[in-house]
Design an enzyme around this catalytic site. Structure first.
Site, PDB file in Angstrom:
ATOM      1  N   ASP B1146      91.885  27.807  76.271  1.00  0.00           N
ATOM      2  CA  ASP B1146      92.681  29.241  76.549  1.00  0.00           C
ATOM      3  C   ASP B1146      92.915  28.792  78.279  1.00  0.00           C
ATOM      4  OD1 ASP B1146      93.349  31.372  75.365  1.00  0.00           O
ATOM      5  OD2 ASP B1146      92.027  32.434  76.631  1.00  0.00           O
ATOM      6  N   THR B1265      87.982  36.732  71.953  1.00  0.00           N
ATOM      7  CA  THR B1265      88.784  36.816  73.291  1.00  0.00           C
ATOM      8  C   THR B1265      88.317  35.882  74.162  1.00  0.00           C
ATOM      9  OG1 THR B1265      86.814  38.094  74.216  1.00  0.00           O
ATOM     10  CG2 THR B1265      88.424  39.652  73.176  1.00  0.00           C
ATOM     11  N   HIS B1266      89.046  35.778  75.321  1.00  0.00           N
ATOM     12  CA  HIS B1266      88.619  34.548  76.343  1.00  0.00           C
ATOM     13  C   HIS B1266      87.266  34.381  76.588  1.00  0.00           C
ATOM     14  CE1 HIS B1266      90.042  31.982  79.563  1.00  0.00           C
ATOM     15  NE2 HIS B1266      89.193  32.599  80.364  1.00  0.00           N
ATOM     16  N   PRO B1267      86.422  35.395  76.962  1.00  0.00           N
ATOM     17  CA  PRO B1267      85.144  35.271  77.477  1.00  0.00           C
ATOM     18  C   PRO B1267      84.302  34.901  76.111  1.00  0.00           C
ATOM     19  CG  PRO B1267      85.771  37.548  77.601  1.00  0.00           C
ATOM     20  CD  PRO B1267      86.999  36.765  77.311  1.00  0.00           C
TER      21      PRO B1267
END
Lengths: 64, 1291
Positions: B1146, B1265-1267
């Protein structure tokens, strides 16, 4: 005296053992006391040696 | 010996006895602890050359001396050499001191098991006709009995040679015989029978009695203290033994058992007995290692006699002997103690029966032991050398557990005790014997308790009235916007007091008060006291049932409440409702009353173990003493302000209310419920200039964690802690947050007027915070099971005596008789209170709290008898039996029967105060029982607390990496950070492997012993952290997540925050491959941050080449780390190297960011949260973020402030550099992972990489999500794809 061993004032594993006394001082206060330990000055044995439960019953019965 | 021995195998396995020694040495290869040594003093002429010849011949006869031990894939093997030249040092001229020094130095040398020889000799001539023969032998090949065989044979051979004769032939048994004998035993029915015996005898797995209060790994050396029992006492000892039909060693073992029992506060003690192990076996002829240590279990009851104890020893040893071939290590393994690194035995009593009585051609020799092998804890060696000096007694202690003075004290007390025992009727109860020496006894009962102070006979309330008369206009009380002067408060309380008197309140009666914290509460309490009655606080929050019980039990003349419906309606108690009450008709002056110091001042209920709360009646005398002492110690002045925040039903509130009012200071009353809100409290303290307040330690911790707390530093003068143990870390945190504020630790039960001990915390101190010294007119006793005083350092139960004792429990004569008992040390006829707390004296007269002797627990400072919870549970319908305990600071109830757990909890909530309602109730079919039929609390299952997920998250990268190593070595899956190595099937050999892997991975010096003490990944991580603080090695530019393994390493580059810890989970999933993290410079220090991404990438490329000088390279990066990985890949290719894997998690090229504003510090906080896998929600400040991290147990919360603040710099720097960066072209394919959940930055697209990648971009979408990308669920998928690609590349 660790959590799983009876202390001097607890009921011993042998519940019928005559292990305790009931002491009384001049003020009429009562104390449970192990029979194997010398009675402290100023206190007199009033009951026992007798089983732990019997000693407590005696104290309870004398409730004012 | 038979002819069959001719084919001596040159290589033999080890016996079980030897294996133990081998393993002990493998724990710490350079340790000399396995050395045994002896010195023979020879009085007479000696021919050194002949002596050397004698040694040569004996060495040729004794196989054990000619072995060395090699580790092989099949386990250790002993190799037997045909010929070994005995190492011998001869000093023809030496002083005894020189000889001793030489021996000491030699004893510190470890043997190399694989090289051999495993023994050495030295001969010193220390006088014309006086020689010392020193020999040191590795314990793996020789034991004490073996020494005696060798010494006798050496003397025999020497004597023959000296006479010019050929020594008579002598054939020792062979090692092969020992090995065969051992193997035969281990496959015999006797072995199985012995195993059954020991498993049955110790099936309940008793705690080993530890004189030091804890265990430790064996050290490389030991402390030795030598003393002699006087010839007279020795004589009396032997005489007593005879009368008791026992041997003197039996009597000494009984004495040691008595000492150990008392010094460790146990009646069930297990001593270790070294046994020769050769009874009736071929081993009698073999000098070698056969000895064993076996457990001798004894019950030391204070009511039993010494004669009975000696009899127990005699019979016990007889039983031990019958099963003595079974190995100690095997018993521990059978009992599952090995895995828990638990010992089975306490002190060893090693009676050395070997008095050789040899001579060397007429020159007599006496042996002196120098080392009997490793000392795990404490070994008492006893020798009868028949030299007229009495018994020699060596106390050998593990220096990790004992200091010289401590060891000396144990020895001195033991000698005293033996002396007493030999001079006392053995048929008297053991309770007549104290273990303290007379001097120690005087110290702890008298010296430490010199607290006498004559005081005027006043009451709690008298000094308040005098104060009000002296300073009527001073501020007495502040609550919200109301402030009352002393005159106003006094007048209001007086009027109400007169009203209460009209209802029957007078000295000796009780008036209940149920009013939330307010001005009215203070007025009401004061009014009750002024009327002469004792107040009974009733917390308005308590369930109706409990309130009704207390009203019925205490039978107050009336109850004061703020409004009509506070109390249950049907109790029959007359209620005085303050709302609308008009007392203006009463006089404002102090009411008359016949109050004396002996009258009760208050009645406070505490949890009762039998299921009923009990009312403690405290007289004025007691609390007056307490407050007078407090004023003398801390000197409150009229400009002080004391915070009142403790609920009135807890006795800490007593001094909060009344101490300031006695001294002219002001009381600042907190909002009801405000005591639970740290931010509110901090505000109140600051705004109202509070100088003095109290916290329960756990609440103090919470308070200090609040950002507002530091703002109190300027106004607060002193803070008192009590209610539960004050952790040193909390005291340190206090000193950091509130540097100039005093912190005082107080201790005491309600039964002794709030507090009886005090200790001022010093920020420079370390170790447990003591509860301190006794207050005025107070005596403390730490007593053992025989009600004898414990010497300093020895734990016992804490008893309290003196002026502050309560009268007792209301209407509970049997409880009073059992808790307030006769005091054998104080004035005649006085009482002492049995606290149930375990404690010990320090050497300088302070007391340390150690825990409870019963099932009372404290949760957030509140005292709870588990018995009361259990009784309440058991009383419910459909509950057959119940048990309660505290797990991870939460109360848990267990029930059997048909009850529904949720229903049980709800029912309890109606009966018990909130803090006594279990956080979880678990229904069981049956309770787990220990072998002796008792409830096995340890075997109760952990409850699933609502909201908690199954396995806890890893708390550090190291913990996660260690868990990976555990899984790898054990070949197991699903291992968590709290799983113990040996519980998972770990064996000694696997332990050796694991330690090797940990050493390689972390470069940490770790022994197998550490694994026993810290058997879980979490514990091991903590141990490694302690050895080398995380800040030193987990923040370096190169972070070896796994330094060894097969194949080329994978380099994983940090995201924006600069740490690569987030990849630990990925590394754990790439088993067997080396993985290195790259982390930003400057995390620890003031190093300059890079100016461009290229500069940073160049740095990383260089560091990567230090690990792997040439390609092909494999690179992975998440987020900014992906941008860096791409740049590093380009740089490596430009330098002519091959890059075969570039995986971007990502990560999006710089051009995508250029037009977007760079984040500021606020966004850096978001990034910090994202690093920990959180999306930012309500966190506003740096402190908020830290609190979130701490609450989630994130390892990032453990970073130093410095590192965190660096991260806050590093994040925006990366954002800035990203935007300035120009990508070049990477020649090859890219593996891409997209966090495919919808995101705010919807313009991001991996296609933006196209211009900078010549090959394919293979993508995997992950629904997160990214995190969230670094969470377990998604890492599984990422690792699967990566592993597949890596395998292709490997092939």
């Amino acid at each position: 005296m660790s959590a799983d061993t009876a202390g001097p004032f607890d009921a011993p594993s042998d519940e019928d053992a005559d292990g305790h006394l009931v002491l009384e001082n001049a003020g009429g206060l009562r104390s449970l006391w192990p029979a194997w330990r010398a009675v402290p000055a100023g206190w007199t044995a009033r009951f026992g040696p007798a089983p732990h439960a019997a000693c407590l019953r005696v104290v309870e019965a004398d409730r004012g | 010996m038979t002819a069959a021995v001719e084919a001596i195998p040159a290589v033999l396995p080890l016996t079980a006895a030897q294996s133990g020694m081998w393993f002990a040495q493998a724990l710490d290869p350079l340790s000399p602890a396995q050395n045994t040594a002896e010195c023979l003093e020879i009085d007479g002429p000696l021919d050194a050359a002949l002596f050397a010849e004698a040694l040569r011949r004996v060495t040729a006869e004794a196989e054990a001396l000619r072995v060395r031990v090699e580790d092989t894939p099949d386990g250790p093997r002993q190799h037997l050499a045909d010929h070994v030249e005995p190492p011998l040092t001869v000093r023809e001229r030496a002083t005894p001191a020189e000889a001793e020094a030489w021996m000491r130095a030699d004893l510190a040398e470890p043997f190399d098991l694989a090289a051999g020889p495993l023994f050495r000799h030295a001969l010193f001539r220390v006088g014309t006709d006086r020689w010392l023969w020193y020999q040191r032998i590795h314990h793996l090949v020789m034991d004490g009995y073996g020494y005696s065989l060798l010494v006798r044979r050496t003397a025999e051979v020497y004597t023959a040679l000296a006479r010019g004769e050929e020594p008579a032939p002598r054939s020792f048994g062979t090692l092969a015989e020992l090995v065969e004998d051992d193997a035969a035993y281990r496959s015999s029915p006797a072995f199985a029978a012995d195993r059954a015996h020991w498993s049955e005898r110790f099936g309940d797995r008793p705690e080993a009695p530890r004189l030091a209060g804890r265990g430790a790994l064996p050290s490389r050396t030991f402390l030795r203290r030598t003393a002699h029992l006087s010839p007279e006492t020795t004589e009396r000892l032997k005489d007593l033994a005879g009368r008791l039909r026992a041997t003197w060693p039996d009597v000494l073992i009984a004495a040691q058992a008595l000492y150990t029992a008392r010094a460790t506060a146990r009646t069930d003690v297990v001593l270790g007995l070294p046994m020769m192990g050769r009874m009736g076996s071929v081993a009698l002829r073999v000098p070698g290692m056969v000895m064993n240590v076996l457990p001798l279990r004894l019950t030391v009851d204070p009511g039993a006699t010494f004669a009975e104890l000696v009899r127990q020893v005699v019979l016990g040893i007889r039983e031990v002997r019958r099963h003595q071939r079974y190995r100690y290590e095997d018993i521990r393994r059978d009992l599952g103690l090995l895995g828990e690194s638990r010992a089975l035995v306490g002190p060893l009593v090693n009676v050395m029966p070997f008095d050789y009585g040899v001579d060397f051609a007429g020159a007599p020799a006496r042996a002196r032991n120098l080392s009997a092998g490793p000392v795990d804890d404490l070994t008492v060696n006893i020798y009868d050398r028949a030299d007229g000096r009495g018994l020699r007694i060596d106390h050998d202690g593990n220096p990790a557990l004992y200091e010289g003075t401590g060891l000396a004290a144990h020895q001195e007390r033991f000698l005293h005790l033996v002396d007493r025992l030999t001079g006392t009727d053995p048929h008297a109860p053991l309770a007549v014997h104290p273990v303290a020496t007379p001097a120690e006894r005087d110290l702890v009962t008298e010296e430490f308790n010199r607290t006498g102070r004559a005081l005027p006979p006043t009451t709690l309330v008298g000094p308040i009235e005098s104060r009000a008369a002296r300073t009527p206009d001073a501020t007495a009380l502040v609550f919200r916007d109301t402030a009352l002067t002393y005159a106003e408060l006094n007048a209001r309380a007086n009027r109400l007091a007169r009203h209460l008197q009209s209802l029957g309140a007078r000295p000796g009666t009780v008036v209940a008060v149920s009013v939330p914290r307010s001005v009215e509460l203070v007025v009401a309490l004061l009014a009750v006291l002024k009327a002469g009655a004792a107040y009974l606080p009733l917390d308005p929050e308590y369930p109706a049932q409990r309130l009704a019980y207390m009203l019925g039990d205490a039978a107050p003349v009336c109850a004061v409440t703020d409004r009509a419906d506070r109390l249950p309606a049907d109790t029959g108690t007359e209620v005085v409702v303050l709302d609308g009450l008009d007392t203006s008709g009463y006089a404002w002056t102090d009411p008359a009353r016949a109050l004396t110091p002996a009258h009760p001042a208050y009645v406070i209920y505490t949890s009762g173990s039998t299921g009923r709360p009990k009312g403690v009646v405290v007289p004025h005398r007691a609390i007056d003493n307490r407050l007078r002492w407090m004023q003398a110690e801390y000197g409150l002045t009229p400009d002080d302000r004391v915070l009142q925040k403790t609920p009135s039903s807890f006795d800490v509130s007593v001094w909060e209310f009344f101490w300031p009012l006695r001294e002219g200071a002001a009381l600042v009353v907190a909002e009801p419920g405000g005591h639970k809100d740290p931010a509110y409290l901090a505000r109140l303290i600051r705004e109202r200039a509070v100088t003095t307040c109290h916290f329960v330690p756990s609440m103090l911790q919470v308070f200090l964690g609040a950002p507002e707390a530091a703002g109190c530093a300027d106004v607060l003068r002193r803070v008192f802690c009590s209610g539960e143990a004050l952790p040193r870390e909390t005291a340190h945190a206090f000193a950091r947050a509130l540097p100039d504020v005093e912190l005082h630790n107080l201790y005491g039960p309600t039964e002794a007027a709030v507090d009886v001990t005090y200790h001022a915390c010093d920020p420079a101190d370390a170790g447990p915070v003591p509860i301190g010294r006794p207050v005025w007119n107070t005596r403390l006793y730490v007593l053992d099971a025989a009600l004898q005083p414990c010497p300093p350092g020895v734990p016992g139960e804490l008893y309290l005596a003196g002026a502050q004792l309560a009268d007792g429990y209301l209407g509970r004569p049997e409880l009073n008789a059992a808790r307030f008992v006769a005091d054998p040390f104080g004035p005649a006829g006085t009482r002492m209170y049995r606290t149930g707390d375990l404690a010990r004296w320090t050497a300088d007269g302070e007391v340390e709290y150690l825990g409870r002797t019963d099932h009372q627990v404290k949760l957030r400072g509140q005292r709870i008898e588990l018995g009361e919870i259990e009784a309440a549970l058991a009383a419910l319908p459909e509950v057959d039996a119940a048990c309660a305990l505290v797990r991870e600071d939460r109360l848990v109830g267990y029930v059997t029967g048909g009850a529904d757990p949720a229903g049980v909890r709800a029912a309890l909530a109606r009966e018990l105060p909130e803090h006594m309602v279990p956080a979880a109730v678990v229904a069981l079919d049956a309770f787990p029982l220990s072998p002796n039929g008792k409830l096995d609390r340890r075997a109760l299952p952990a409850p699933v607390f609502a909201g908690a997920s199954g396995a806890r998250p890893f708390s550090s990268a190291r913990e996660e990496a260690l868990t990976g190593l555990f899984a790898e070595v054990l070949g197991a899956e699903g291992i968590g950070p709290d799983d113990a190595f040996f519980d998972l099937g770990g064996t000694s050999l696997l332990a050796v492997r694991l330690v090797g892997r940990v050493r390689e991975a972390f470069g940490a010096e770790l022994t197998i012993g550490s694994l026993f003490e810290a058997p879980t990944p979490a514990a091991l991580a903590a141990r490694l952290d302690a050895a080398a603080p995380a800040s030193d090695d987990a923040l370096g530019v190169v972070l070896p997540l796994r330094a060894d393994g097969e194949g080329l390493p994978l380099f994983v580059i940090h995201p924006a925050g600069g740490l690569a810890w987030c990849y630990a989970g990925l590394a754990a999933r790439l088993a067997g491959r080396p993985v290195y993290g790259l982390q930003a410079r400057g995390l620890t220090g003031d190093e300059e941050l890079p100016r461009t991404l290229r500069e940073e990438a160049e740095d990383y490329a260089a560091r990567i080449r230090e690990v792997q000088p040439h390609g092909p390279y494999r690179l992975v990066g998440w987020s900014v780390g992906g941008v860096l990985a791409h740049t590093v890949a380009v740089l490596l290719q430009e330098a002519g190297e091959r890059v075969e894997l570039l995986a971007l998690l990502d990560a999006f090229p710089s051009g995508q960011w250029r037009e977007r504003p760079a984040p500021e510090e606020g966004d850096a906080l978001t990034a910090v949260l994202r690093m920990a896998g959180f999306d930012r929600t309500g966190e506003r400040t740096r402190e908020d973020v830290l609190a979130t991290l701490r609450a989630a147990g994130s390892p990032l919360a453990g970073l130093t402030d410095r590192t965190l603040s660096r991260i806050v710099d590093i994040v925006p720097n990366h954002a800035r550099m990203m935007r300035a960066h120009e990508h070049r072209v990477y020649d090859g394919d890219v593996l891409f992972f997209t966090a495919a959940a919808p995101r705010a930055e919807d313009w991001l697209t991996r296609d933006a990489w196209r211009p900078y990648v010549t090959g394919r971009i293979d993508n995997l979408d992950l629904d997160c999500t990214h995190p969230q990308l670094m969470r377990d669920r998604y890492l599984d998928d990422i690792a699967a794809v990566l592993t597949a690609r890596l395998k292709e590349l490997d092939a």
